[in-house]
Design an enzyme around this catalytic site. Sequence first.
Site, short mmCIF file in Angstrom:
data_model
loop_
_atom_site.label_atom_id
_atom_site.label_comp_id
_atom_site.label_asym_id
_atom_site.label_seq_id
_atom_site.Cartn_x
_atom_site.Cartn_y
_atom_site.Cartn_z
N ARG A 96 -0.47 -11.04 13.39
CA ARG A 96 -1.24 -10.54 12.26
C ARG A 96 -0.48 -10.54 10.93
O ARG A 96 -0.94 -9.97 9.94
CB ARG A 96 -1.74 -9.12 12.57
N GLU A 132 -9.13 -11.06 9.21
CA GLU A 132 -9.74 -9.76 8.89
C GLU A 132 -10.43 -9.82 7.53
O GLU A 132 -9.89 -10.42 6.59
CB GLU A 132 -8.66 -8.68 8.88
N ASP A 174 -6.24 -3.39 0.87
CA ASP A 174 -5.01 -3.27 0.08
C ASP A 174 -4.32 -4.62 -0.12
O ASP A 174 -3.29 -4.68 -0.79
CB ASP A 174 -4.05 -2.24 0.69
N ASP A 196 -8.30 -1.20 16.86
CA ASP A 196 -6.96 -1.02 16.30
C ASP A 196 -6.43 0.35 16.69
O ASP A 196 -7.05 1.37 16.36
CB ASP A 196 -7.06 -1.13 14.76
N HIS A 221 -3.45 1.42 15.77
CA HIS A 221 -2.58 1.86 14.67
C HIS A 221 -1.25 2.44 15.14
O HIS A 221 -0.80 3.47 14.61
CB HIS A 221 -3.32 2.87 13.79
N ASN A 234 0.81 -1.22 0.00
CA ASN A 234 0.00 0.00 0.00
C ASN A 234 0.85 1.27 0.00
O ASN A 234 1.67 1.49 0.90
CB ASN A 234 -0.88 -0.03 1.26
N ARG A 280 -14.63 -5.10 14.49
CA ARG A 280 -13.67 -4.08 14.93
C ARG A 280 -14.41 -2.75 14.93
O ARG A 280 -15.12 -2.43 13.97
CB ARG A 280 -12.50 -4.07 13.94
N HIS A 308 -15.24 -4.45 9.79
CA HIS A 308 -14.92 -3.11 10.30
C HIS A 308 -16.17 -2.26 10.47
O HIS A 308 -16.84 -1.94 9.49
CB HIS A 308 -14.06 -2.35 9.31
N GLU A 330 -5.33 -4.02 18.92
CA GLU A 330 -4.34 -4.23 17.86
C GLU A 330 -3.33 -3.09 17.78
O GLU A 330 -3.70 -1.92 17.95
CB GLU A 330 -5.11 -4.34 16.54
N GLU A 354 0.80 -6.71 11.31
CA GLU A 354 0.47 -6.55 9.89
C GLU A 354 1.62 -5.93 9.10
O GLU A 354 1.69 -6.11 7.89
CB GLU A 354 -0.82 -5.74 9.72
N HIS A 392 -3.78 -10.01 8.72
CA HIS A 392 -4.17 -8.77 8.06
C HIS A 392 -4.97 -9.10 6.81
O HIS A 392 -4.60 -10.00 6.06
CB HIS A 392 -2.88 -8.04 7.68
N TRP A 422 3.39 6.22 12.82
CA TRP A 422 2.36 5.46 12.13
C TRP A 422 2.09 4.26 12.97
O TRP A 422 2.95 3.53 13.35
CB TRP A 422 2.85 4.98 10.77
N TYR A 466 -7.55 7.50 12.24
CA TYR A 466 -7.38 6.70 11.03
C TYR A 466 -8.29 5.47 11.11
O TYR A 466 -8.49 4.90 12.18
CB TYR A 466 -5.92 6.27 10.90
C1 GCO Z 1 -5.99 -2.96 9.40
C2 GCO Z 1 -5.08 -1.89 9.08
C3 GCO Z 1 -5.16 -1.21 7.78
C4 GCO Z 1 -3.77 -0.79 7.39
C5 GCO Z 1 -3.58 -0.79 5.92
C6 GCO Z 1 -2.15 -0.51 5.60
O1 GCO Z 1 -5.93 -3.41 10.51
O2 GCO Z 1 -6.75 -3.34 8.52
O3 GCO Z 1 -4.46 -1.26 10.10
O4 GCO Z 1 -6.06 -0.17 7.75
O5 GCO Z 1 -3.43 0.41 7.94
O6 GCO Z 1 -3.99 -2.01 5.42
O7 GCO Z 1 -1.88 -0.71 4.29
MG MG Z 2 -4.36 -2.77 11.68
#
Ligand code: GCO
Ligand code: MG
Length: 402
Positions: free
Chosen positions: A283, A339, A316, A210, A212, A37, A147, A122, A236, A262, A312, A402, A159
């Site tokens: 993940r 997921e 993407d 999550d 993040h 991604n 989630r 989600h 997560e 992930e 994951h 991030w 995010y």
């Molecule tokens: C998830 C993620 C995604 C990622 C994305 C990165 O748990 O699905 O955190 O939102 O951020 O797939 O490319």
């Molecule tokens: Mg994630």
Amino acid sequence: MKITDAKVIVCSPGRNFVTLQLTTEDGLVGWGDATLNGRELAVASYLSDHVLPLLAGRDARRIEDTWQFLYRGAYWRRGPVTMAAIAAVDLALWDLLGKSLNVPVYRLLGGACRDRVRVYAHATGENVEAALASVAALRARGYNAIRVQCQVPGGTDVYGVSHGNQPYEPARAGALQETVWETEPYLRFVPKLFARVREEFGPELALLHDAHHRLRPMEAARLGHSLEPFDLFWLEDPTPAEQPDGYRLIRRHTTTPLAVGEVFNSIHDCRDLIVQRSIDYIRASAAHAGGLSHLRKIAQLAELHSVRTGCHGATDLSPVAMAAALHFGLSVPNFAIQEHMPHTAETDRVFPHAYRFADGAMHPGEAPGLGVDCNEALAAQFPYRPAYLPVARLADGTMHDW
Ligand code: GCO
Ligand code: MG
């Protein structure tokens, strides 16, 4: 079964995907996902310029040897670009092997350990009421694990929350966007959100969240502790994954289960976390952690330490990667959950697939190989568009993790 042809297809049916096509002398075609991604073209170039020229003439059945050749044979090993490229080759080889033997890949991985692959969806909302409505809609579609992400009142741009009626998409097309992150309001808000969700939906629904990587270890410990009354399935990515000792610290303060990985691309990224039992769920995905061949080794290490898999599976990861995740999930003893973010209708048309969803679970189907095709002519109608994951700064302009 020699490999005679290899090529990379980049397309954007709703979002960007990088797909590897391998062809054998018998005319069999195998598919791999090489999507990274926001860095798609880097993997496309790594494959086309440095990997594919090495594949012609190799026996497509020598999957492990090809993996070792691409990994151990490279001086510059590991890293997301390299490992996504190796993963794509590995997936295409498993696909070819299944097709050559006329069996679905999960049978080659040892056969089904369960009847179906439990998935989570989600729910997102720009406010608590919208998040609750989103949970209700997913429950009505049959999901029993959800989630929940929600905008923090007062402005922080969380995010993973969709805007308007658009489904949430991990990358934003066009120029890179900067968002503002504030930790304290988030830490105060999330327990209130989950209190409402539990109150509304009762004790049985599995709830996930999550973070993040936005928290420092002690902040994550505090969040995990404050979420304990709401019995999360997992929290997560509480803190950036390159700090295994951060997870040890979180662990000392909370029994909320932790999921991470992930962004991992090799077993070396998660060995300490697994062996020290600092996490509950790993993940890593077949698409980003070196393919099915390598992900199986991660799962086996995890099995020894009572860690289960929860791969994951955001949009993407292309339908090719989704199929691989489902063959893996069906066949791995210590699977917990997968997921699931449905792809756009355009993506599903470009990648027709045998996998299906019913009653909160998926199945990879019985088609030979991975059970996914790529319609090249249709893919060509959706050219690549630059798109990036947004970045986050604190209110005073400081760049944030991030
Ligand atoms: C998830 C993620 C995604 C990622 C994305 C990165 O748990 O699905 O955190 O939102 O951020 O797939 O490319
Ligand atoms: Mg994630």
